[in-house]
Design an enzyme around this catalytic site. Structure first.
Site, PDB file in Angstrom:
ATOM      1  N   CYS A   8       4.590   5.033  -6.360  1.00  0.00           N
ATOM      2  CA  CYS A   8       4.400   6.161  -5.750  1.00  0.00           C
ATOM      3  C   CYS A   8       5.721   6.748  -5.002  1.00  0.00           C
ATOM      4  CB  CYS A   8       3.244   6.183  -4.611  1.00  0.00           C
ATOM      5  SG  CYS A   8       3.760   5.219  -3.131  1.00  0.00           S
ATOM      6  N   ARG A  14       0.177   4.438  -1.053  1.00  0.00           N
ATOM      7  CA  ARG A  14      -0.634   4.422  -2.050  1.00  0.00           C
ATOM      8  C   ARG A  14      -0.263   3.275  -2.979  1.00  0.00           C
ATOM      9  NH1 ARG A  14       0.504  10.328  -4.446  1.00  0.00           N
ATOM     10  NH2 ARG A  14       2.578   9.826  -3.812  1.00  0.00           N
ATOM     11  N   ASP A 120      -1.331  11.858  -1.708  1.00  0.00           N
ATOM     12  CA  ASP A 120      -0.631  11.271  -0.713  1.00  0.00           C
ATOM     13  C   ASP A 120      -1.069  11.134   0.665  1.00  0.00           C
ATOM     14  OD1 ASP A 120       1.498   9.787   0.978  1.00  0.00           O
ATOM     15  OD2 ASP A 120       2.990  10.614  -0.200  1.00  0.00           O
TER      16      ASP A 120
END
Length: 154
Positions: A8, A14, A120
């Site tokens: 990420c 994440r 996100d």
């Protein structure tokens, strides 16, 4: 051994969540021979532990994340499977290493969801929703890797 990296942007929300969930699911399913990592394409959070929201959700689900710190995805990284959280991460990975050898996917390619990108939670604060997306994708990803890499379950 098979090496899997989740990627990420900052490697604090994440991808570390996905790393921890994937490790736990591999243990639960008694699958060995898979190393799981997480990386970020941005340098802002290097060396930091997972975001407090990620820690909270993992703790609530009794998923360990001890010792995890943010690391940078680099051109020299060599993984068999690279699992990006969104299209921006795919683009960043390909810019960092245009000759990438590993198989590159977006995580939600392994889900039954209509969405293609994992949002996100650093910006949305929806850690529970991201947990559900990641958790629901990991078993399908494991099934794919077991078959693709000729691993044994159990």
């Amino acid at each position: 051994m098979v090496d899997v990296a989740f990627v990420c942007l900052g490697n604090i929300c994440r991808s570390p969540m996905a790393e921890a969930i994937m490790r736990q699911r591999l243990i639960d399913r008694n699958i060995s021979g898979v190393n799981v990592y997480s990386k970020g394409t941005g340098k802002w959070n290097l060396g930091e532990p997972p975001h407090e929201g990620t820690q909270d959700i993992l703790n609530r689900h009794n998923i360990p994340f001890d010792g995890m710190i943010s690391e940078l995805f680099e051109s020299s990284d060599d993984f068999d499977y690279i699992i990006a959280m969104d299209q921006s991460n795919v683009d960043n990975i390909q810019n960092i290493n245009p000759n990438i050898k590993g198989k590159l996917f977006k995580l939600l390619e392994f889900s039954n969801m209509e969405e293609s990108d994992v949002p996100d939670p650093y910006y949305t604060n929806n850690f529970e929703g991201v947990y559900e997306m990641v958790q629901s994708s990991c078993d399908n990803l494991i099934d794919f890797i077991v078959k693709d890499a000729n691993l044994k379950e159990g």
